[in-house]
Design a protein around this motif. Structure first.
Motif, PDB file in Angstrom:
ATOM      1  N   GLY A  20     -14.521   3.774   6.214  1.00  0.00           N
ATOM      2  CA  GLY A  20     -13.751   5.525   6.515  1.00  0.00           C
ATOM      3  C   GLY A  20     -13.120   5.377   4.854  1.00  0.00           C
ATOM      4  O   GLY A  20     -12.392   5.364   3.582  1.00  0.00           O
ATOM      5  N   ILE A  21     -13.014   7.079   4.257  1.00  0.00           N
ATOM      6  CA  ILE A  21     -12.895   6.976   3.208  1.00  0.00           C
ATOM      7  C   ILE A  21     -11.499   8.393   3.545  1.00  0.00           C
ATOM      8  O   ILE A  21     -10.999   9.444   4.260  1.00  0.00           O
ATOM      9  CB  ILE A  21     -12.857   7.853   2.089  1.00  0.00           C
ATOM     10  N   LEU A  22      -9.871   7.447   3.441  1.00  0.00           N
ATOM     11  CA  LEU A  22      -8.647   8.743   3.106  1.00  0.00           C
ATOM     12  C   LEU A  22      -8.169   9.300   1.425  1.00  0.00           C
ATOM     13  O   LEU A  22      -7.842   8.486   0.888  1.00  0.00           O
ATOM     14  CB  LEU A  22      -7.583   7.813   3.229  1.00  0.00           C
ATOM     15  N   ASN A  23      -8.461  10.219   1.164  1.00  0.00           N
ATOM     16  CA  ASN A  23      -8.398  10.600   0.381  1.00  0.00           C
ATOM     17  C   ASN A  23      -6.673  11.102  -0.087  1.00  0.00           C
ATOM     18  O   ASN A  23      -6.394  11.785   0.746  1.00  0.00           O
ATOM     19  CB  ASN A  23      -8.833  12.034  -0.656  1.00  0.00           C
ATOM     20  N   LEU A  57     -14.856 -12.110   1.973  1.00  0.00           N
ATOM     21  CA  LEU A  57     -15.872 -11.038   1.404  1.00  0.00           C
ATOM     22  C   LEU A  57     -16.060 -10.685   2.947  1.00  0.00           C
ATOM     23  O   LEU A  57     -15.321 -11.522   3.312  1.00  0.00           O
ATOM     24  CB  LEU A  57     -16.410 -12.666   0.761  1.00  0.00           C
ATOM     25  N   LEU A  58     -16.702  -9.438   1.807  1.00  0.00           N
ATOM     26  CA  LEU A  58     -17.672  -8.950   3.702  1.00  0.00           C
ATOM     27  C   LEU A  58     -18.768  -9.164   3.256  1.00  0.00           C
ATOM     28  O   LEU A  58     -19.319  -8.965   2.747  1.00  0.00           O
ATOM     29  CB  LEU A  58     -17.068  -7.476   3.471  1.00  0.00           C
ATOM     30  N   ASP A  59     -18.876  -9.628   4.708  1.00  0.00           N
ATOM     31  CA  ASP A  59     -20.285  -9.820   5.209  1.00  0.00           C
ATOM     32  C   ASP A  59     -21.260  -8.008   4.731  1.00  0.00           C
ATOM     33  O   ASP A  59     -21.207  -7.820   6.603  1.00  0.00           O
ATOM     34  CB  ASP A  59     -20.460 -10.742   6.229  1.00  0.00           C
ATOM     35  N   LEU A  60     -22.212  -8.254   3.829  1.00  0.00           N
ATOM     36  CA  LEU A  60     -22.724  -6.340   4.691  1.00  0.00           C
ATOM     37  C   LEU A  60     -24.657  -7.195   4.468  1.00  0.00           C
ATOM     38  O   LEU A  60     -25.260  -6.662   4.565  1.00  0.00           O
ATOM     39  CB  LEU A  60     -23.018  -6.591   2.960  1.00  0.00           C
ATOM     40  N   PHE A  75     -13.564  -0.911   7.577  1.00  0.00           N
ATOM     41  CA  PHE A  75     -12.916  -0.753   5.943  1.00  0.00           C
ATOM     42  C   PHE A  75     -12.446   0.561   5.744  1.00  0.00           C
ATOM     43  O   PHE A  75     -13.410   1.713   6.233  1.00  0.00           O
ATOM     44  CB  PHE A  75     -13.140  -1.651   5.025  1.00  0.00           C
ATOM     45  N   ILE A  76     -11.310   0.716   5.078  1.00  0.00           N
ATOM     46  CA  ILE A  76     -10.604   1.936   4.595  1.00  0.00           C
ATOM     47  C   ILE A  76     -10.483   1.725   3.026  1.00  0.00           C
ATOM     48  O   ILE A  76     -10.266   0.684   2.653  1.00  0.00           O
ATOM     49  CB  ILE A  76      -8.972   2.579   5.231  1.00  0.00           C
ATOM     50  N   ASP A  77     -11.554   2.972   2.861  1.00  0.00           N
ATOM     51  CA  ASP A  77     -11.104   3.257   1.014  1.00  0.00           C
ATOM     52  C   ASP A  77      -9.875   4.340   0.700  1.00  0.00           C
ATOM     53  O   ASP A  77     -10.247   5.763   1.407  1.00  0.00           O
ATOM     54  CB  ASP A  77     -12.562   3.638   0.772  1.00  0.00           C
TER      55      ASP A  77
END
Length: 74
Positions: A15-18, A5-8, A51-53
């Motif tokens: 970061g977004i890599l399309n 889980l990511l603590d928000l 994190f990277i999406d």
């Protein structure tokens, strides 16, 4: 994050890599060059990404439907 889980409670930067050929922003598109993709992801982390999406499925209006296997391969 490997299933964690990511603590928000604190700021997080994504970061977004399309990896879709029809991404709305040409400057964010990355093809099949794995070295380039890994370098860009590392740069994002160095610049503060938590994190990277990896965007493998286009959600733009009129985008073609693709199979899940194609999305994963991207």
């Amino acid at each position: 994050m490997a299933g964690r889980l990511l603590d928000l409670d604190h700021h997080a930067v994504m970061g977004i890599l399309n990896s879709t050929p029809d991404s709305f922003y040409e400057g964010s598109r990355f093809g099949a060059d794995l070295v380039e993709i890994v370098q860009r992801a590392g740069q994002m982390v160095d610049e503060g990404a938590t994190f990277i999406d990896v965007g493998g499925y286009s959600t733009r209006p009129g985008a073609a439907e693709i199979e899940e296997s194609q999305e994963c391969s991207r």
